[in-house]
Write a protein that holds these residues in place. Structure first.
Motif, short mmCIF file in Angstrom:
data_model
loop_
_atom_site.label_atom_id
_atom_site.label_comp_id
_atom_site.label_asym_id
_atom_site.label_seq_id
_atom_site.Cartn_x
_atom_site.Cartn_y
_atom_site.Cartn_z
N THR A 71 0.65 -1.16 -0.13
CA THR A 71 -0.14 0.10 0.00
C THR A 71 0.80 1.37 0.08
N ASP A 72 2.15 1.27 0.66
CA ASP A 72 2.65 2.51 0.76
C ASP A 72 3.67 2.64 -0.49
N PRO A 73 3.35 3.52 -1.28
CA PRO A 73 4.20 3.70 -2.73
C PRO A 73 5.61 3.60 -2.44
N ILE A 74 6.23 4.20 -1.42
CA ILE A 74 7.71 4.30 -1.49
C ILE A 74 8.34 2.76 -1.26
N LEU A 75 7.58 2.02 -0.24
CA LEU A 75 7.80 0.71 0.03
C LEU A 75 7.73 -0.09 -0.93
N ALA A 76 6.54 0.21 -1.91
CA ALA A 76 6.46 -0.78 -2.85
C ALA A 76 7.39 -0.67 -3.94
N ALA A 77 8.03 0.63 -4.31
CA ALA A 77 8.83 0.87 -5.19
C ALA A 77 10.31 0.22 -4.69
N GLN A 78 10.48 0.22 -3.43
CA GLN A 78 11.81 -0.47 -3.10
C GLN A 78 11.43 -2.02 -3.09
N ALA A 79 10.34 -2.76 -2.80
CA ALA A 79 10.20 -4.16 -3.14
C ALA A 79 10.38 -4.38 -4.22
N GLU A 80 9.77 -3.54 -5.50
CA GLU A 80 10.06 -3.91 -6.66
C GLU A 80 11.53 -3.75 -7.23
N GLU A 81 12.28 -2.66 -6.75
CA GLU A 81 13.68 -2.57 -7.00
C GLU A 81 14.48 -3.59 -6.65
N GLY A 82 14.38 -3.75 -5.26
CA GLY A 82 15.16 -5.01 -4.76
C GLY A 82 15.10 -6.26 -5.24
N ALA A 83 13.76 -6.78 -5.55
CA ALA A 83 13.78 -7.77 -6.32
C ALA A 83 14.59 -7.96 -7.77
N GLN A 84 14.39 -6.71 -8.35
CA GLN A 84 15.09 -6.67 -9.59
C GLN A 84 16.47 -6.87 -9.49
N GLY A 85 17.20 -6.44 -8.54
CA GLY A 85 18.63 -6.67 -8.16
C GLY A 85 18.95 -8.07 -7.77
N VAL A 86 18.00 -8.72 -7.68
CA VAL A 86 18.15 -10.34 -7.31
C VAL A 86 18.55 -10.98 -8.72
N ILE A 87 17.52 -10.59 -9.64
CA ILE A 87 17.66 -11.33 -10.86
C ILE A 87 19.08 -10.72 -11.53
#
Lengths: 311, 626
Positions: free
Chosen positions: B610-626
């Protein structure tokens, strides 16, 4: 009926009585709302809480008295309305708790959360009524409503007595100071060791209790049954009175008296040809808007109102 | 944590499979049915003349238990890819077995029916058969396993978070349905045969709850159900857009009921009194229609805009909060509405009498009829059908409307390189050409079923579709819309960027109000309340329903459209609910309220949804893993 007929005792005495009665609902609700808003939680759900309180009181009183009435159709049992009032307060507290969980714990937009509760109050009563009474608009009329002391329901006295009490609690006790500090600057309050979340929970639940009480007054104090949408916007007007009264008990008293008087005037003039009733019914709402636009300019809400607290 | 959720879901699934009806072989009107469960059939109806042979159902239980066990074991595999592969495999197996079971069930029912017909029955004894909760649980569990498989791979959580616009409303909807099921469970009792025990009672209760939701979603299965749902959805689209428009600009417009009311009054004034005025009596029909229909529609929008702009102005000028003011304006509008159509004569102060021409004579509070020239035609008329003297609807399915729509969409898509204004104009011009070209083509002659023709879906639906397009265009394709959204997201930044917040507030509230006001076209000009009049029964509550529509649709154009349609379906199904089970249609209102509450709470999902900033972080962080 002309203008001169207004200025007679036959008109003025009932007007005064009706004013006090219509003020009671608003006053109870607004005083409750004050706790919630002073702690920083907007409570637009007051309207819904009144409705749930009214429904609970009417249905529980009717169900409690039913076995006694089966034996003696005129049975007056003194404790039934009081138990019903108590239950209405409990249900009000529960609704307040829902609002608190969603808007404090889950940090929802407080206005949307409150609106959801109001929508719930528009739909759920019909289901409950259909379950108990096979109709969706009104509960069965009951016999054991609240008593009247010297012409007024005890809750009328209670509402006015609560004004100095809330003033004392809010401004003269440590708890009141903590409550206000949580609404003004939660970070600072937290640093001082005040539990922001718990304070807000208590405040919102308390507002639910008082709104539930107001609802019980409507359904078993003024009337003797629950009627659908019986609060007719009084929760919203109470909220406006709260703003108009600058979140202060004395101010709230003045504001609710004004709105109560407008409503009483509408009721008293209703049958005559002074003003069409549809016009009079709009008066309190127009006054509210004028008040909010014009006179509130200097009224300052609690600083942290509407903002979820992030620890 | 993930393992706990998996174990919990598996347990709930197995429990549901064990106690709930797997399918229903026969459903009588009123809800009683012949329930097919894993442990045998339960005949609550009592007069079933045939039974399908479903003895095979029990064997599949072994498969589902094994599936749940494998799923539990798979959680302990050390390697992510192996876990994912295993989950995909068992998920797909689950889907395949579910399909096989469904096929076998329908086959068994058909076989039983044919046998009965061959034995001399006049009608197939098994009717309104369907899968039920147990079957639904198995397919949902299989899909859940597939999703779990995807989550094991890198980027899984980011994928979830990226789809939060769908996941949050979907989860909220699901939770609301569970809460609704609990309410039905509590409020409605079932009767079971005397020899039935606790298990039978439980199954019968679960069947009741399942049937409740089957009825609610039932309109999706028939053409007339779709029509009726679209009819109910039409005003919801308008009010949903109105609320969504406010949300985008950071304003909460609870005033849609009042704006709708004033819109209805204005459109009544134009459509009834201006269009019927004697000095226009000589206008030719076509010209009158070309003048008064658009004028009446605009009047509805103008009325709503006025009623929205006032609280907008009060907020901009005095800082009065729009929420309370719009609520007050709702009550004031209701008073004005009654004042206009409840009586034609009012006395003030016992002396002055006011005469008005708006109320139609008679007991009922309603206005005069809308002039022919200002009426919005029914959709069946737009598609080229007409009612003949005997009352049957005949005609040729006209190509005009579909062709116009197709031409418009194609022109819009092909014109991607044009400047936006030109692109829209071209699309519109091509659409008009398509309309006329389609008019000349020979249509498909056909006869409408009376059920379909009785649904009074009218041209207001087309206006609603255009309103959705307008919302999309204005909010995301124009500078004004961009500025509005900027004010909504970060008012201070927008002001620093040179946007006048006061002006934007008034503008946003006016347009929001206009959208709500347009809903009145459906009711007054389109005959949405059975007559082409303004009546006291004008359902202004759809203004509040708009809040749920906007939130469920996450304020996106397509989302608002779909969620309006969903509520249209539920409300249509609610009629059957009342008719068959005696459960009030208010259940749908309760579901709406709960959906709003749960969406406000972010579906009780973790904060990064729900939190836009946390959501963006979640998306970013996961991309780093790939």
């Amino acid at each position: 009926m002309g203008l001169e007929s207004i200025l007679t005792a036959a008109f003025l005495v009932p007007l005064l009585q009706t004013t006090l009665r219509s003020t009671t609902t608003l006053l109870l609700t607004a005083l409750g709302g004050m706790f919630s808003e002073r702690s920083g939680v907007v409570n637009i759900a007051l309207e819904g809480m009144i409705i749930f309180g009214a429904l609970t009181a009417a249905v529980s009183a009717q169900l409690l008295e039913a076995p006694y009435l089966a034996e003696n159709p005129g049975a007056r049992i003194w404790w039934i309305p009081w138990v019903a009032v108590l239950l209405a307060m409990v249900v009000g507290a529960f609704i307040g708790w829902i609002h608190a969980v969603v808007s404090i714990k889950y940090k929802a937009d407080q206005i949307i959360s409150g609106t959801a509760i109001n929508l719930l109050a528009a739909g759920l009563p019909s289901l409950v009524l259909a379950y108990f009474y096979d109709n969706t608009t009104a509960s069965k009329e009951l016999v054991n409503r609240l008593p009247e002391w010297l012409g007024f329901s005890p809750l009328v006295y209670l509402a006015f007595a609560l004004v100095p009490v809330t003033w004392y609690v809010m401004f003269k006790t440590p708890w009141g100071l903590r409550l206000r500090s949580v609404g003004e600057h939660p970070e600072a309050a937290d640093t001082m060791g005040i539990n922001v979340f718990r304070t807000r929970y208590t405040a919102v639940i308390l507002s639910g209790v008082l709104a539930g009480l107001a609802g019980a007054f409507l359904s078993i104090g003024v009337l003797n049954q629950f009627v659908r949408n019986m609060s007719a916007g009084q929760g919203f007007i109470a909220l406006a009175a709260l703003i108009f009264g600058k979140w202060h008990p004395i101010g709230v008293l003045g504001a609710t008296l004004l709105f109560g008087f407008a409503k009483a005037l509408a009721i008293q003039l209703g049958g005559g040809d002074i003003m069409p009733p549809t016009v009079i019914e709009a008066f309190p709402f127009i006054i509210t808007m004028l008040v909010l636009a014009g006179f509130v300019g200097t009224s300052r809400p609690p600083k942290a109102i509407g903002k979820p607290y992030e620890k | 944590m993930n393992r706990v959720w998996l174990a919990l879901t598996s347990a709930v699934f197995l429990l549901l499979l064990a106690v709930s009806p797997w399918a229903v072989a026969l459903r009588a009107f009123g809800g009683k049915g012949v329930l097919v469960t894993l442990w045998g059939t339960v005949d609550l109806y009592g007069r079933a003349k045939a039974m399908p042979d479903v003895s095979w159902l029990g064997y599949f239980t072994v498969f589902w238990v094994a599936l749940a066990l494998v799923a539990a074991v798979a959680a302990f595999l050390p390697e992510a890819r192996a876990r994912a592969r295993l989950y995909y495999a068992i998920g797909l197996a689950g889907v395949a077995v579910f399909a096989l079971e469904a096929y076998l069930f329908y086959h068994a029912v058909w076989a039983a029916n044919e046998a009965a017909l061959a034995a001399g029955a006049r009608r197939p004894p098994l009717k309104r058969y369907s899968l039920s909760l147990g079957a639904y649980a198995s397919i949902l569990y299989s899909l859940f396993l597939l999703a779990v498989g995807r989550l094991q791979l890198p980027g899984g959580r980011a994928l979830l978070v990226r789809w939060r616009g769908v996941i949050v409303p979907a989860v909220s909807m699901l939770l609301a349905m569970v809460a609704g099921a609990v309410v039905v469970w509590l409020l409605k009792d079932v009767k079971i045969p005397e020899e039935g025990g606790m298990l039978t009672y439980l199954t019968a209760k679960l069947d009741l709850v399942t049937y409740t939701f089957q009825l609610l979603f039932g309109p999706l299965l028939t053409a007339s159900g779709w029509f009726q749902s679209l009819l109910i959805a039409t005003p919801l689209i308008f009010t949903g857009l109105a609320v969504a428009f406010g949300f985008q600009a950071g304003l909460f417009n609870i005033g849609a009921p009042g704006q709708l009311t004033i819109g209805a009054i204005m459109t009544m004034l134009v459509g009834v009194h201006l269009a019927n005025a004697h000095w226009f009596a000589d206008l030719p029909d076509g010209l009158a229609r070309a003048v008064f229909l658009p004028l009446s529609i605009l009047a509805a929008a103008a009325g709503g805009a006025l009623w929205g702009a006032i609280p907008g102005w009060l907020k901009a000028r005095f800082g009065a909060h729009e929420v309370i003011n719009t609520i007050m304006m709702n009550y004031i509008a209701a008073s004005i509405f009654l004042f206009m159509i409840a009586s034609n004569e009012y006395t003030f102060f016992g002396r002055w009498t006011l005469h008005m021409p708006f109320k139609f004579p008679g007991y009922e509070a309603r206005s005069y009829e809308v002039a022919e020239s200002a009426r919005i035609p029914l959709m069946v008329n737009l598609f080229g059908f007409h009612q003949d003297a005997s009352g049957t609807w005949t005609g040729a399915l006209s190509w005009a409307l579909p062709l116009a729509l197709a031409a418009m969409v194609i022109a819009y898509v092909l014109g991607a390189r044009l400047e936006l204004g030109k692109r829209l104009l071209t699309a519109l011009a091509v659409g008009v050409l398509g309309y006329f070209a389609g008019g000349f083509l020979p249509g498909i002659p056909m006869e409408l079923s009376s059920k379909l023709a009785s649904v009074r879906l009218n041209g207001a639906f087309v206006i609603a579709a255009f309103a959705v397009a307008f919302y999309n265009y204005y909010m995301w394709r124009t500078r004004d819309g961009y500025e509005l959204r900027a004010v909504g997201m970060a008012p201070k930044a927008a002001e620093y960027g040179g946007v006048s917040i006061a002006r934007k507030t008034i503008l946003a509230m006016a347009i929001s109000g206009a959208l709500a006001g347009l809903a009145a076209t459906h009711y007054v000009l389109g005959g949405g309340i059975d007559e082409y009049r303004l009546k006291q029964s004008l359902p202004t509550n759809v203004g509040f329903d708009g809040i749920a529509v906007a939130l469920l649709g996450q304020n996106t154009p397509i989302g608002v459209f779909l969620s309006a349609l969903l509520f249209g379906v539920l409300l249509t199904g609610g009629l059957q609910l009342d008719l068959q089970l005696g459960i009030s249609r208010e259940l749908v209102m309760m579901l709406q309220a709960l959906i709003v509450l749960f969406i406000a709470a972010g579906g009780f999902l973790p904060r990064y949804f729900t939190d836009p900033i946390l959501a963006a972080q979640a998306e970013e962080g996961a991309q780093g893993v790939i």
